[in-house]
Design an enzyme around this catalytic site. Sequence first.
Site, PDB file in Angstrom:
ATOM      1  N   ARG A 119       0.809  -1.227   0.000  1.00 50.61           N
ATOM      2  CA  ARG A 119       0.000   0.000   0.000  1.00 50.61           C
ATOM      3  C   ARG A 119       0.843   1.279   0.000  1.00 50.61           C
ATOM      4  O   ARG A 119       0.384   2.347   0.372  1.00 50.61           O
ATOM      5  CB  ARG A 119      -0.985   0.012   1.178  1.00 50.61           C
ATOM      6  CG  ARG A 119      -1.995  -1.124   1.130  1.00 50.61           C
ATOM      7  CD  ARG A 119      -3.092  -0.933   2.168  1.00 50.61           C
ATOM      8  NE  ARG A 119      -4.065  -2.017   2.100  1.00 50.61           N
ATOM      9  CZ  ARG A 119      -3.998  -3.139   2.799  1.00 50.61           C
ATOM     10  NH1 ARG A 119      -2.989  -3.325   3.648  1.00 50.61           N
ATOM     11  NH2 ARG A 119      -4.929  -4.057   2.687  1.00 50.61           N
ATOM     12  N   LYS A 141       1.746  11.223 -10.422  1.00 51.77           N
ATOM     13  CA  LYS A 141       0.756  10.422 -11.143  1.00 51.77           C
ATOM     14  C   LYS A 141       1.443   9.182 -11.700  1.00 51.77           C
ATOM     15  O   LYS A 141       2.451   9.284 -12.388  1.00 51.77           O
ATOM     16  CB  LYS A 141       0.127  11.238 -12.275  1.00 51.77           C
ATOM     17  CG  LYS A 141      -0.894  12.249 -11.807  1.00 51.77           C
ATOM     18  CD  LYS A 141      -1.396  13.127 -12.921  1.00 51.77           C
ATOM     19  CE  LYS A 141      -2.275  12.388 -13.898  1.00 51.77           C
ATOM     20  NZ  LYS A 141      -2.880  13.306 -14.897  1.00 51.77           N
ATOM     21  N   GLU A 183       5.698  18.771 -24.299  1.00 44.15           N
ATOM     22  CA  GLU A 183       5.321  19.055 -22.921  1.00 44.15           C
ATOM     23  C   GLU A 183       5.959  20.354 -22.423  1.00 44.15           C
ATOM     24  O   GLU A 183       5.377  21.059 -21.599  1.00 44.15           O
ATOM     25  CB  GLU A 183       5.707  17.884 -22.006  1.00 44.15           C
ATOM     26  CG  GLU A 183       4.935  16.599 -22.274  1.00 44.15           C
ATOM     27  CD  GLU A 183       3.473  16.676 -21.818  1.00 44.15           C
ATOM     28  OE1 GLU A 183       3.097  17.669 -21.164  1.00 44.15           O
ATOM     29  OE2 GLU A 183       2.723  15.731 -22.116  1.00 44.15           O
ATOM     30  N   LYS A 225       4.930  22.728 -13.660  1.00 42.65           N
ATOM     31  CA  LYS A 225       4.261  21.537 -13.142  1.00 42.65           C
ATOM     32  C   LYS A 225       4.325  21.491 -11.621  1.00 42.65           C
ATOM     33  O   LYS A 225       3.344  21.120 -10.957  1.00 42.65           O
ATOM     34  CB  LYS A 225       4.865  20.270 -13.736  1.00 42.65           C
ATOM     35  CG  LYS A 225       4.113  19.021 -13.286  1.00 42.65           C
ATOM     36  CD  LYS A 225       4.259  17.854 -14.208  1.00 42.65           C
ATOM     37  CE  LYS A 225       3.271  16.751 -13.824  1.00 42.65           C
ATOM     38  NZ  LYS A 225       3.377  15.549 -14.674  1.00 42.65           N
ATOM     39  N   GLU A 235      -5.562  15.942  -8.721  1.00 44.36           N
ATOM     40  CA  GLU A 235      -6.308  16.327  -9.917  1.00 44.36           C
ATOM     41  C   GLU A 235      -7.778  16.601  -9.611  1.00 44.36           C
ATOM     42  O   GLU A 235      -8.678  16.196 -10.330  1.00 44.36           O
ATOM     43  CB  GLU A 235      -6.186  15.238 -10.989  1.00 44.36           C
ATOM     44  CG  GLU A 235      -6.393  15.750 -12.404  1.00 44.36           C
ATOM     45  CD  GLU A 235      -6.018  14.735 -13.464  1.00 44.36           C
ATOM     46  OE1 GLU A 235      -5.326  15.116 -14.405  1.00 44.36           O
ATOM     47  OE2 GLU A 235      -6.426  13.565 -13.338  1.00 44.36           O
ATOM     48  N   ARG A 239      -5.189  20.924 -11.478  1.00 48.74           N
ATOM     49  CA  ARG A 239      -4.206  20.074 -12.150  1.00 48.74           C
ATOM     50  C   ARG A 239      -4.664  19.637 -13.545  1.00 48.74           C
ATOM     51  O   ARG A 239      -3.850  19.252 -14.378  1.00 48.74           O
ATOM     52  CB  ARG A 239      -3.909  18.851 -11.273  1.00 48.74           C
ATOM     53  CG  ARG A 239      -2.784  17.991 -11.823  1.00 48.74           C
ATOM     54  CD  ARG A 239      -2.280  17.024 -10.784  1.00 48.74           C
ATOM     55  NE  ARG A 239      -1.272  16.146 -11.319  1.00 48.74           N
ATOM     56  CZ  ARG A 239      -0.411  15.446 -10.598  1.00 48.74           C
ATOM     57  NH1 ARG A 239      -0.449  15.544  -9.289  1.00 48.74           N
ATOM     58  NH2 ARG A 239       0.466  14.661 -11.164  1.00 48.74           N
ATOM     59  N   ASN A 243      -3.316  18.738 -18.605  1.00 47.35           N
ATOM     60  CA  ASN A 243      -3.769  17.834 -19.664  1.00 47.35           C
ATOM     61  C   ASN A 243      -4.074  18.566 -20.965  1.00 47.35           C
ATOM     62  O   ASN A 243      -4.739  18.016 -21.849  1.00 47.35           O
ATOM     63  CB  ASN A 243      -5.015  17.067 -19.208  1.00 47.35           C
ATOM     64  CG  ASN A 243      -4.690  16.008 -18.175  1.00 47.35           C
ATOM     65  OD1 ASN A 243      -3.724  15.269 -18.311  1.00 47.35           O
ATOM     66  ND2 ASN A 243      -5.476  15.950 -17.116  1.00 47.35           N
ATOM     67  N   HIS A 246      -4.093  16.691 -24.222  1.00 45.27           N
ATOM     68  CA  HIS A 246      -4.008  15.262 -23.940  1.00 45.27           C
ATOM     69  C   HIS A 246      -5.281  14.487 -24.253  1.00 45.27           C
ATOM     70  O   HIS A 246      -5.220  13.273 -24.457  1.00 45.27           O
ATOM     71  CB  HIS A 246      -3.633  15.045 -22.473  1.00 45.27           C
ATOM     72  CG  HIS A 246      -2.192  15.337 -22.170  1.00 45.27           C
ATOM     73  ND1 HIS A 246      -1.643  16.577 -22.391  1.00 45.27           N
ATOM     74  CD2 HIS A 246      -1.200  14.561 -21.678  1.00 45.27           C
ATOM     75  CE1 HIS A 246      -0.363  16.539 -22.033  1.00 45.27           C
ATOM     76  NE2 HIS A 246      -0.075  15.337 -21.601  1.00 45.27           N
ATOM     77  N   HIS A 250      -4.208  11.401 -26.245  1.00 44.76           N
ATOM     78  CA  HIS A 250      -4.253  10.028 -25.757  1.00 44.76           C
ATOM     79  C   HIS A 250      -5.087   9.136 -26.682  1.00 44.76           C
ATOM     80  O   HIS A 250      -4.770   7.960 -26.892  1.00 44.76           O
ATOM     81  CB  HIS A 250      -4.823   9.974 -24.338  1.00 44.76           C
ATOM     82  CG  HIS A 250      -3.843  10.355 -23.278  1.00 44.76           C
ATOM     83  ND1 HIS A 250      -4.212  10.609 -21.979  1.00 44.76           N
ATOM     84  CD2 HIS A 250      -2.502  10.524 -23.321  1.00 44.76           C
ATOM     85  CE1 HIS A 250      -3.141  10.908 -21.265  1.00 44.76           C
ATOM     86  NE2 HIS A 250      -2.090  10.870 -22.060  1.00 44.76           N
ATOM     87  N   HIS A 262       4.236  10.051 -27.656  1.00 42.61           N
ATOM     88  CA  HIS A 262       3.291  10.798 -26.825  1.00 42.61           C
ATOM     89  C   HIS A 262       3.310  12.286 -27.173  1.00 42.61           C
ATOM     90  O   HIS A 262       2.264  12.914 -27.335  1.00 42.61           O
ATOM     91  CB  HIS A 262       3.641  10.595 -25.348  1.00 42.61           C
ATOM     92  CG  HIS A 262       2.867  11.456 -24.400  1.00 42.61           C
ATOM     93  ND1 HIS A 262       1.555  11.223 -24.067  1.00 42.61           N
ATOM     94  CD2 HIS A 262       3.238  12.579 -23.713  1.00 42.61           C
ATOM     95  CE1 HIS A 262       1.136  12.139 -23.226  1.00 42.61           C
ATOM     96  NE2 HIS A 262       2.132  12.982 -22.994  1.00 42.61           N
TER      97      HIS A 262
END
Length: 358
Positions: A119, A141, A183, A225, A235, A239, A243, A246, A250, A262
């Site tokens: 965990r 992330k 990016e 960032k 997020e 945040r 994206n 994206h 994606h 990407h």
Amino acid sequence: MPEELDRIRVGSAYDVVVGRDVLASAGSLVPETAQRVLVVHSAHLVDPALVVADALRDNGFEVHEAPVPDAEAAKTGDVATHLWGQLGRAGFTRTDVVVGVGGGTVTDLAGFVAATWLRGVPVVQVPTTLLAMVDAAVGGKTGINTPEGKNLVGAFHSPVGVLCDVEVLATLPRADYVGGMAEVLKAGFIADPVILDLVAADPDAAVSPDGPATLELIHRAVSVKATVVSEDLREAGLREILNYGHTLGHAIEQAEGYRMRHGEAVAIGMVFAAELAHREGLIDDALLARHRSVLASVGLPTSYAARPLDELLVTMGRDKKTRGSTLRFVVLEGLARPTRLVGPSHGALAAAYAAIAP
């Protein structure tokens, strides 16, 4: 202009260290309470992984190495299961550490495995691509892919440190470096226009790890960032601006079987988002044109029509920003002024998609 060795604080949690020839300092980022360290690295990144592993051994840690497949092939449930097994057989406890050495796929994978083992165990990220330095390794992330989409299985798990050695970028294929610039430029569009100015002043130098503005571009992109994720780790709102580009990006990646980089897909996605914003009256002709000009100046694509829009919309419907059946896009309402466009009409989507056709 940042110094040759730069520390960027991400909230109160950890530092991103940026410099040259700093791989051997990786041991200083691992908590002293650790006994064992698993170094997860791309199978082809033997040299940087060896430098990191040796530095960790010199610091007294018991080091286990775990080479994984390159690119998106690393981000699967099977690979994660294999790494969990390696951690179990080595007796990793909650004070032991995972270190990711590689591009964005490796840092995503290493972070996910660290987040889920017992965990949550500490993770140190050592990104070796521009994309990973300014995006994937920073912010906590983590995730793996499924046949249904990219990063749909994951967890938020902040690293205890990030080490970016710009010298490693000298070995990066030019196309991969160019992909990472998407990016960097994204950070310019959503928050720091100086990035766009630096790139526009000398696009060729901007895609060279030895360029005069390289350290500053990385510093600025990481700082954008770091500022955003410090305010919104999970997020919940702000945040989402990271994206930008994206949602379509994606979808294109998945449609192309992840054969497209990407950054290339995100570049197209940013032009698409700009077209949407322009049609909604949020940005003017000049800012729309600036998207195409600055992205193209470093060699990134700005057009796409290989797949029908309806196919891409199915994938976009599974995007993490989607709520119910309502698509949500990050768009601009001016330079460095991101906002959300909720539920654009099919007509607007079709018009924007037609506008990015070659």
